[in-house]
Design a protein around this motif. Structure first.
Motif, PDB file in Angstrom:
ATOM      1  N   ASN A 274       1.103   6.790  -6.814  1.00 21.32           N
ATOM      2  CA  ASN A 274      -0.170   7.554  -7.130  1.00 21.32           C
ATOM      3  C   ASN A 274      -1.353   6.368  -7.909  1.00 21.32           C
ATOM      4  O   ASN A 274      -1.853   6.318  -8.625  1.00 21.32           O
ATOM      5  CB  ASN A 274      -0.368   8.631  -8.352  1.00 21.32           C
TER       6      ASN A 274
ATOM      7  N   LYS B 238       0.388   4.113  -2.991  1.00 25.66           N
ATOM      8  CA  LYS B 238       0.520   5.474  -2.377  1.00 25.66           C
ATOM      9  C   LYS B 238       1.766   6.160  -3.387  1.00 25.66           C
ATOM     10  O   LYS B 238       1.074   7.554  -4.103  1.00 25.66           O
ATOM     11  CB  LYS B 238       0.497   5.291  -1.225  1.00 25.66           C
TER      12      LYS B 238
ATOM     13  N   LYS C 251      -4.064   3.535  -7.739  1.00 26.09           N
ATOM     14  CA  LYS C 251      -5.906   3.551  -7.295  1.00 26.09           C
ATOM     15  C   LYS C 251      -6.473   2.862  -7.244  1.00 26.09           C
ATOM     16  O   LYS C 251      -7.665   1.571  -6.489  1.00 26.09           O
ATOM     17  CB  LYS C 251      -6.307   5.085  -6.979  1.00 26.09           C
TER      18      LYS C 251
ATOM     19  N   ASP D  16       1.180  -0.935  -0.379  1.00 34.71           N
ATOM     20  CA  ASP D  16       0.123  -0.253   0.436  1.00 34.71           C
ATOM     21  C   ASP D  16       0.795   1.278  -0.200  1.00 34.71           C
ATOM     22  O   ASP D  16       0.567   2.134  -0.517  1.00 34.71           O
ATOM     23  CB  ASP D  16      -1.062   0.012   1.159  1.00 34.71           C
ATOM     24  N   GLN D  17       2.426   0.773   0.759  1.00 30.94           N
ATOM     25  CA  GLN D  17       3.215   1.994   0.429  1.00 30.94           C
ATOM     26  C   GLN D  17       3.123   2.440  -1.000  1.00 30.94           C
ATOM     27  O   GLN D  17       3.771   3.619  -1.245  1.00 30.94           O
ATOM     28  CB  GLN D  17       3.892   2.145   1.728  1.00 30.94           C
TER      29      GLN D  17
END
Length: 72
Positions: free
Chosen positions: A53, A50, A55, A46-47
């Motif tokens: 970017n 993120k 999603k 998830d890092q």
């Protein structure tokens, strides 16, 4: 004080189903290695998503992030 060889490294890649305990296992491994051998880095999916970017979890996005992983 422990002598740390900065020229050696190892990668642990943990995969599995959602909710199977991957993050818990990674944190335990990270803590053990940090205490035993010195500074370590633990990257969570998830890092990375993120940071880049990303999603969506569709096939196209999963392939894209897979290619990004290999460049890290």
């Amino acid at each position: 004080m422990k002598k740390i060889n900065k020229n050696k490294s190892i990668v642990f890649w943990i995969t599995g189903l959602s909710g199977s305990g991957k993050t818990t296992l990674a944190k335990n491994i990270h803590n053990f290695i940090s205490k035993s051998f010195g500074p370590t880095i633990c990257l969570h999916g998830d890092q990375i998503r993120k940071a880049f970017n990303l999603k969506s979890y569709n096939k196209k996005e999963r392939l894209k992030i897979g290619k990004m992983y290999t460049k890290l």
